[in-house]
Design an enzyme around this catalytic site. Sequence first.
Site, PDB file in Angstrom:
ATOM      1  N   LYS A 193       0.830  -1.217   0.000  1.00 38.53           N
ATOM      2  CA  LYS A 193       0.000   0.000   0.000  1.00 38.53           C
ATOM      3  C   LYS A 193       0.862   1.264   0.000  1.00 38.53           C
ATOM      4  O   LYS A 193       0.371   2.345  -0.276  1.00 38.53           O
ATOM      5  CB  LYS A 193      -0.864  -0.034   1.271  1.00 38.53           C
ATOM      6  CG  LYS A 193      -1.955   0.988   1.359  1.00 38.53           C
ATOM      7  CD  LYS A 193      -2.743   0.743   2.664  1.00 38.53           C
ATOM      8  CE  LYS A 193      -3.736   1.837   2.948  1.00 38.53           C
ATOM      9  NZ  LYS A 193      -4.420   1.625   4.244  1.00 38.53           N
TER      10      LYS A 193
ATOM     11  N   THR B 126       4.670 -12.708  14.979  1.00 39.80           N
ATOM     12  CA  THR B 126       5.669 -12.124  15.881  1.00 39.80           C
ATOM     13  C   THR B 126       5.711 -12.875  17.206  1.00 39.80           C
ATOM     14  O   THR B 126       4.697 -13.430  17.648  1.00 39.80           O
ATOM     15  CB  THR B 126       5.313 -10.638  16.133  1.00 39.80           C
ATOM     16  OG1 THR B 126       6.030 -10.168  17.274  1.00 39.80           O
ATOM     17  CG2 THR B 126       3.828 -10.449  16.432  1.00 39.80           C
ATOM     18  N   ASP B 127       6.864 -12.809  17.880  1.00 38.55           N
ATOM     19  CA  ASP B 127       6.958 -13.417  19.213  1.00 38.55           C
ATOM     20  C   ASP B 127       6.119 -12.650  20.236  1.00 38.55           C
ATOM     21  O   ASP B 127       5.867 -13.145  21.338  1.00 38.55           O
ATOM     22  CB  ASP B 127       8.418 -13.510  19.682  1.00 38.55           C
ATOM     23  CG  ASP B 127       9.115 -12.166  19.879  1.00 38.55           C
ATOM     24  OD1 ASP B 127       8.530 -11.127  19.528  1.00 38.55           O
ATOM     25  OD2 ASP B 127      10.252 -12.161  20.397  1.00 38.55           O
ATOM     26  N   GLU B 128       5.675 -11.433  19.863  1.00 37.75           N
ATOM     27  CA  GLU B 128       4.901 -10.627  20.822  1.00 37.75           C
ATOM     28  C   GLU B 128       3.533 -11.249  21.112  1.00 37.75           C
ATOM     29  O   GLU B 128       2.892 -10.895  22.100  1.00 37.75           O
ATOM     30  CB  GLU B 128       4.761  -9.184  20.322  1.00 37.75           C
ATOM     31  CG  GLU B 128       6.131  -8.533  20.132  1.00 37.75           C
ATOM     32  CD  GLU B 128       6.107  -7.022  20.028  1.00 37.75           C
ATOM     33  OE1 GLU B 128       5.132  -6.405  20.484  1.00 37.75           O
ATOM     34  OE2 GLU B 128       7.073  -6.473  19.483  1.00 37.75           O
TER      35      GLU B 128
ATOM     36  N   ARG C 169       6.482   2.844  28.629  1.00 36.87           N
ATOM     37  CA  ARG C 169       5.362   2.630  27.710  1.00 36.87           C
ATOM     38  C   ARG C 169       4.234   1.967  28.505  1.00 36.87           C
ATOM     39  O   ARG C 169       4.503   1.003  29.254  1.00 36.87           O
ATOM     40  CB  ARG C 169       5.849   1.710  26.592  1.00 36.87           C
ATOM     41  CG  ARG C 169       4.753   1.163  25.697  1.00 36.87           C
ATOM     42  CD  ARG C 169       5.285   0.001  24.860  1.00 36.87           C
ATOM     43  NE  ARG C 169       5.977   0.421  23.673  1.00 36.87           N
ATOM     44  CZ  ARG C 169       6.762  -0.392  22.949  1.00 36.87           C
ATOM     45  NH1 ARG C 169       6.948  -1.635  23.296  1.00 36.87           N
ATOM     46  NH2 ARG C 169       7.347   0.049  21.873  1.00 36.87           N
TER      47      ARG C 169
ATOM     48  N   LYS D  96      -2.061  -9.080  15.698  1.00 34.78           N
ATOM     49  CA  LYS D  96      -1.271 -10.137  15.052  1.00 34.78           C
ATOM     50  C   LYS D  96      -1.770 -11.521  15.499  1.00 34.78           C
ATOM     51  O   LYS D  96      -1.799 -12.465  14.715  1.00 34.78           O
ATOM     52  CB  LYS D  96       0.212  -9.982  15.379  1.00 34.78           C
ATOM     53  CG  LYS D  96       0.869  -8.735  14.805  1.00 34.78           C
ATOM     54  CD  LYS D  96       0.918  -8.683  13.292  1.00 34.78           C
ATOM     55  CE  LYS D  96       1.864  -9.687  12.693  1.00 34.78           C
ATOM     56  NZ  LYS D  96       1.976  -9.528  11.211  1.00 34.78           N
TER      57      LYS D  96
ATOM     58  N   GLY E 248       1.696  -0.592  29.680  1.00 37.16           N
ATOM     59  CA  GLY E 248       1.565  -2.029  29.376  1.00 37.16           C
ATOM     60  C   GLY E 248       2.817  -2.621  28.759  1.00 37.16           C
ATOM     61  O   GLY E 248       2.754  -3.644  28.082  1.00 37.16           O
TER      62      GLY E 248
ATOM     63  N   TYR F 299      -1.184  -3.899  19.022  1.00 36.54           N
ATOM     64  CA  TYR F 299      -0.412  -4.501  17.915  1.00 36.54           C
ATOM     65  C   TYR F 299      -0.394  -6.015  18.032  1.00 36.54           C
ATOM     66  O   TYR F 299      -0.775  -6.737  17.104  1.00 36.54           O
ATOM     67  CB  TYR F 299       1.024  -3.953  17.911  1.00 36.54           C
ATOM     68  CG  TYR F 299       1.980  -4.777  17.075  1.00 36.54           C
ATOM     69  CD1 TYR F 299       1.859  -4.822  15.686  1.00 36.54           C
ATOM     70  CD2 TYR F 299       3.002  -5.537  17.671  1.00 36.54           C
ATOM     71  CE1 TYR F 299       2.725  -5.591  14.916  1.00 36.54           C
ATOM     72  CE2 TYR F 299       3.867  -6.305  16.900  1.00 36.54           C
ATOM     73  CZ  TYR F 299       3.730  -6.334  15.533  1.00 36.54           C
ATOM     74  OH  TYR F 299       4.575  -7.107  14.764  1.00 36.54           O
TER      75      TYR F 299
HETATM   76  P1  NAD Z   1       7.187  -2.266   8.218  1.00 35.67           P
HETATM   77  O1  NAD Z   1       6.259  -1.379   8.970  1.00 35.67           O
HETATM   78  O2  NAD Z   1       8.591  -1.830   7.991  1.00 35.67           O
HETATM   79  O3  NAD Z   1       6.576  -2.565   6.777  1.00 35.67           O
HETATM   80  C1  NAD Z   1       5.227  -2.875   6.587  1.00 35.67           C
HETATM   81  C2  NAD Z   1       4.943  -2.816   5.084  1.00 35.67           C
HETATM   82  O4  NAD Z   1       3.572  -3.175   4.889  1.00 35.67           O
HETATM   83  C3  NAD Z   1       5.118  -1.427   4.479  1.00 35.67           C
HETATM   84  O5  NAD Z   1       5.780  -1.532   3.238  1.00 35.67           O
HETATM   85  C4  NAD Z   1       3.694  -0.926   4.296  1.00 35.67           C
HETATM   86  O6  NAD Z   1       3.550  -0.009   3.219  1.00 35.67           O
HETATM   87  C5  NAD Z   1       2.959  -2.235   4.022  1.00 35.67           C
HETATM   88  N1  NAD Z   1       1.536  -2.168   4.367  1.00 35.67           N
HETATM   89  C6  NAD Z   1       0.978  -1.674   5.513  1.00 35.67           C
HETATM   90  N2  NAD Z   1      -0.364  -1.774   5.444  1.00 35.67           N
HETATM   91  C7  NAD Z   1      -0.652  -2.356   4.247  1.00 35.67           C
HETATM   92  C8  NAD Z   1      -1.858  -2.733   3.610  1.00 35.67           C
HETATM   93  N3  NAD Z   1      -3.053  -2.525   4.181  1.00 35.67           N
HETATM   94  N4  NAD Z   1      -1.797  -3.314   2.390  1.00 35.67           N
HETATM   95  C9  NAD Z   1      -0.585  -3.515   1.795  1.00 35.67           C
HETATM   96  N5  NAD Z   1       0.585  -3.161   2.338  1.00 35.67           N
HETATM   97  C10 NAD Z   1       0.559  -2.590   3.566  1.00 35.67           C
HETATM   98  O7  NAD Z   1       7.134  -3.659   8.967  1.00 35.67           O
HETATM   99  P2  NAD Z   1       8.277  -4.757   9.200  1.00 35.67           P
HETATM  100  O8  NAD Z   1       9.032  -4.412  10.411  1.00 35.67           O
HETATM  101  O9  NAD Z   1       8.957  -5.003   7.916  1.00 35.67           O
HETATM  102  O10 NAD Z   1       7.374  -6.023   9.561  1.00 35.67           O
HETATM  103  C11 NAD Z   1       6.957  -6.940   8.544  1.00 35.67           C
HETATM  104  C12 NAD Z   1       6.165  -8.041   9.189  1.00 35.67           C
HETATM  105  O11 NAD Z   1       6.966  -8.716  10.151  1.00 35.67           O
HETATM  106  C13 NAD Z   1       4.930  -7.557   9.958  1.00 35.67           C
HETATM  107  O12 NAD Z   1       3.884  -8.468   9.719  1.00 35.67           O
HETATM  108  C14 NAD Z   1       5.362  -7.576  11.409  1.00 35.67           C
HETATM  109  O13 NAD Z   1       4.253  -7.795  12.253  1.00 35.67           O
HETATM  110  C15 NAD Z   1       6.305  -8.747  11.410  1.00 35.67           C
HETATM  111  N6  NAD Z   1       7.368  -8.727  12.408  1.00 35.67           N
HETATM  112  C16 NAD Z   1       8.169  -7.628  12.565  1.00 35.67           C
HETATM  113  C17 NAD Z   1       9.195  -7.656  13.502  1.00 35.67           C
HETATM  114  C18 NAD Z   1      10.131  -6.476  13.688  1.00 35.67           C
HETATM  115  O14 NAD Z   1      10.895  -6.450  14.659  1.00 35.67           O
HETATM  116  N7  NAD Z   1      10.128  -5.484  12.797  1.00 35.67           N
HETATM  117  C19 NAD Z   1       9.404  -8.794  14.286  1.00 35.67           C
HETATM  118  C20 NAD Z   1       8.564  -9.908  14.106  1.00 35.67           C
HETATM  119  C21 NAD Z   1       7.562  -9.854  13.160  1.00 35.67           C
END
Ligand code: NAD
Length: 336
Positions: free
Chosen positions: A37, A124-126, A273, A154, A275, A150
């Site tokens: 998006k 996520t581990d969360e 933060r 998830k 919680g 969040y």
């Molecule tokens: P990020 O926020 O960097 O990227 C999210 C991406 O999703 C962006 O490119 C955004 O434009 C796109 N997006 C958001 N809403 C959208 C929608 N409705 N339709 C299409 N695209 C959309 O996130 P990240 O850190 O790369 O995380 C990626 C995944 O990994 C997530 O599902 C997150 O929950 C999971 N995750 C992240 C971490 C971390 O530490 N960053 C750890 C474990 C899991």
Amino acid sequence: MNFKRVVVTGGAGFIGANYVHFALSAHPEWQIVVLDKLTYAGNLENLEGVMHRIEFIQGDIANPADAHKALQGADAVLNFAAESHVDRSLLDPGAFVRTNVEGTLVLLEAARKAGVRRFLQVSTDEVYGDLHGSDHHSLETDPLRPRSPYSASKAGAEHLVFAHGISHGLDVVVTRGSNTYGPYQYPEKIIPLFITNALEDKPLPLYGDGSAVRDYMHVFDHATGIDTVLHRGVSGEAYNLGAREQISGVQVADAILEILGKPGSLKRFVPDRPGHDYRYSVDPSKAEALGWVRRYSFRQGLEQTVQWYLQNRAWWQRLRSQKEHRYLMQTWYEQR
Ligand code: NAD
């Protein structure tokens, strides 16, 4: 399992873009479709140099027409797309339910109708909640006890994914990754926030006494873990991905300041933060048993990441000057 046409949602974000870069070298025969998006966290610069090798669709996973368009002819879907920042989920939880819960449901329905062979949900581990006061490492069989909007969104998405496996026979797998860092991470998350603040001689905000611990994992290792589960994971199963690290906020700040040669006085303790989960830790043995091997220790990964931010100042300076970044800093950190 072999795949030909693979849809990566959220592929312009941090972990998604790193996965696309990895997959193009590991699976050069794949046709990769990125559906993103382009929210504040999505950035086509993250895919610079590879745009000619992928099909990019700007669209919303929660929009059935966009999901249908992206999934035509696909063998596999990897759902990275999400609202991903816990602090923002305290300010605007509705956006998290729309993308993370409703969006995942729309994608699952589109995957079912398109005859997709495997659906991988990046979780996520969360979702396990806080392990404060114990030395337990979460197992995939543990109950989900999310505590922030969040992580609740998830966990909700995961339940829908597993329900589609059971009710409709869709082949689904779920990864539960730990806190991730590395190149292309939006500078609101702790490690890039601390690196970029330190480079600008600004304070590094630590919640409470800064002793909350996370299992920090380099994004390359997260990407290879996801790829391992995509190919070798058992349908209907979840897999923890973590680095077996236990690192506090203060240790993160100290290591970054030391690598950059900046003073410890840049650490700033701010009210906690609401919680705040004190400890996450996963046992990644189940994914390791599939043959997943990590490349980075925390120190090596952090040094590589700091170098990347030093060499890519224009990338993060542009993001830090945008209103979405300034909004979070002003409404959240500066008030604390
Ligand atoms: P990020 O926020 O960097 O990227 C999210 C991406 O999703 C962006 O490119 C955004 O434009 C796109 N997006 C958001 N809403 C959208 C929608 N409705 N339709 C299409 N695209 C959309 O996130 P990240 O850190 O790369 O995380 C990626 C995944 O990994 C997530 O599902 C997150 O929950 C999971 N995750 C992240 C971490 C971390 O530490 N960053 C750890 C474990 C899991």
